[in-house]
Each structure stands twice: as C-alpha cells, then as structure tokens.
Design a protein around this motif. Sequence first.
Motif, PDB file in Angstrom:
ATOM      1  N   GLY A 108       0.666  -1.345  -0.013  1.00 36.31           N
ATOM      2  CA  GLY A 108       0.032   0.164   0.134  1.00 36.31           C
ATOM      3  C   GLY A 108       0.619   1.238  -0.029  1.00 36.31           C
ATOM      4  O   GLY A 108       0.408   2.149   0.737  1.00 36.31           O
ATOM      5  N   LEU A 109       1.959   1.212  -0.778  1.00 37.86           N
ATOM      6  CA  LEU A 109       2.915   2.373  -0.838  1.00 37.86           C
ATOM      7  C   LEU A 109       2.304   3.673  -1.657  1.00 37.86           C
ATOM      8  O   LEU A 109       1.777   3.580  -2.763  1.00 37.86           O
ATOM      9  N   ALA A 166       7.332   4.737  -2.076  1.00 38.85           N
ATOM     10  CA  ALA A 166       8.264   4.018  -2.970  1.00 38.85           C
ATOM     11  C   ALA A 166       9.601   4.150  -3.296  1.00 38.85           C
ATOM     12  O   ALA A 166      10.601   3.902  -3.172  1.00 38.85           O
ATOM     13  N   CYS A 167       9.517   5.750  -3.627  1.00 35.56           N
ATOM     14  CA  CYS A 167      10.641   6.363  -4.122  1.00 35.56           C
ATOM     15  C   CYS A 167      11.744   6.778  -3.020  1.00 35.56           C
ATOM     16  O   CYS A 167      12.844   6.490  -3.082  1.00 35.56           O
ATOM     17  N   GLN A 168      11.239   6.598  -1.775  1.00 32.84           N
ATOM     18  CA  GLN A 168      12.083   6.785  -0.742  1.00 32.84           C
ATOM     19  C   GLN A 168      12.504   5.593   0.074  1.00 32.84           C
ATOM     20  O   GLN A 168      13.003   5.603   0.965  1.00 32.84           O
ATOM     21  N   LEU A 169      11.946   4.376  -0.385  1.00 35.28           N
ATOM     22  CA  LEU A 169      12.475   3.086   0.010  1.00 35.28           C
ATOM     23  C   LEU A 169      14.221   3.091   0.190  1.00 35.28           C
ATOM     24  O   LEU A 169      14.786   3.417  -0.961  1.00 35.28           O
ATOM     25  N   ARG A 210       6.048   5.515   6.513  1.00 39.02           N
ATOM     26  CA  ARG A 210       4.828   6.365   5.887  1.00 39.02           C
ATOM     27  C   ARG A 210       4.934   7.579   6.079  1.00 39.02           C
ATOM     28  O   ARG A 210       5.686   8.249   6.892  1.00 39.02           O
ATOM     29  N   LEU A 211       4.473   8.488   5.042  1.00 44.74           N
ATOM     30  CA  LEU A 211       4.345   9.630   4.882  1.00 44.74           C
ATOM     31  C   LEU A 211       2.788  10.549   5.433  1.00 44.74           C
ATOM     32  O   LEU A 211       2.177   9.576   5.668  1.00 44.74           O
TER      33      LEU A 211
END
Length: 189
Positions: free
Chosen positions: A39-40, A45-48, A64-65
């Motif tokens: 559920g990204l 996802a870009c900050q993984l 989470r943001l």
Amino acid sequence: MPNRKHLTTSEINEMLSASLAGKYPERDWCLIQMCFLHGLRASEACQLRTSDIDLRDKVIYIRRLKGGFSTVHPLTQDELPHLKRWIKQRNQMRGADSEWLFLSQKGGQLSRKHVYTLIKRYGEAANISVTSHPHMLRHACGYALADSGADTRLIQDYLGHRNIRHTVIYTASNPQRFTGLWQKGVNRK
C-alpha cells in the motif's frame, strides 16, 4: 466505471505482465508489486532505502508519509524472488552505492513523477479501462485486504492510517460482508 479509484487484482497482474516489456522489467515489476502489496504511495516507494529491506528475516520497514504510522511488514513469498532479482541487477547499475532501493536510469533516486509515468504507461499497455496512477495501487491494497476478510483496524495499521475514517472506505464497499446475510435467520416478511 471511469471514476474508479483503485485497480483490481487482475488489472494489477496485467500491469505486471506489461512491465516485462519495459526497459527495466525487474525494477518495474518489483515497484508495482511492492506498491500494491504494501500500500505504498509513490513518494514512499521512491524513498525506500536498501537498508529498509531485511532479506534474512523477510521484512521491510515502511516509512509512512503524510503523518501516517510507520511499521514493519513481512515480505511475501511472491515478492521475494522479484525483489532479490531486482537487488542483484540494481547492484550492478550506475548508482549502486546509493541508499535508494529504486534507481533511475542515471543511477539516482527514482522520482515520484517517473513512477506516475511508469504506472500510466503500463496501465495503457495492459489495456486497463481507467487511467492508472500509483495511488490506485494503494487503494487496491486496501480493497484486497478487506475482500480477504481482514479486520478494519488491521488494515488501518497496515496502511498507516491515523484515522479509521480513511480505512472504512475499503471495508464498507466489501460485498463479501453481506454474503449469507439472508441465510442467518433474518426475518423475511
């Protein structure tokens, strides 16, 4: 259903298949699959980071943001082989020393805008009837969890929602919750 805000599981599978024809099939498959399974949001996802992944214990730290609760999710048996293939390829690319899990062609952090472009492109290639965007994968996760019978509070925690009102949309529209309603002795007059 032009105003639909989520993708179905079969549409996600079609999108995954379409990603195999892309320039970076391992990365893109992994990106789409992880956005759905965890559920990204596109930015999440870009900050993984590579350090967020623990392949030995088969877990991923989800940061989470938007004020959401961060948590640790298990990595599924379905995603592990794809993730391992991507990491192996990633480690041979320009920018392999970067902390970011998903790299661009130039070896930098994959941008949110590029994720939107990829999801739209693969949605079109898969002939999905709605214009696809990354947040549809997050909603698809919530609906899939609700359809599988997951408790609303568990879905809330999984998606990092602080307010349950953001979660009930998934369970309120779950038709399975009405299955057998008339068989449970509801008085019919």
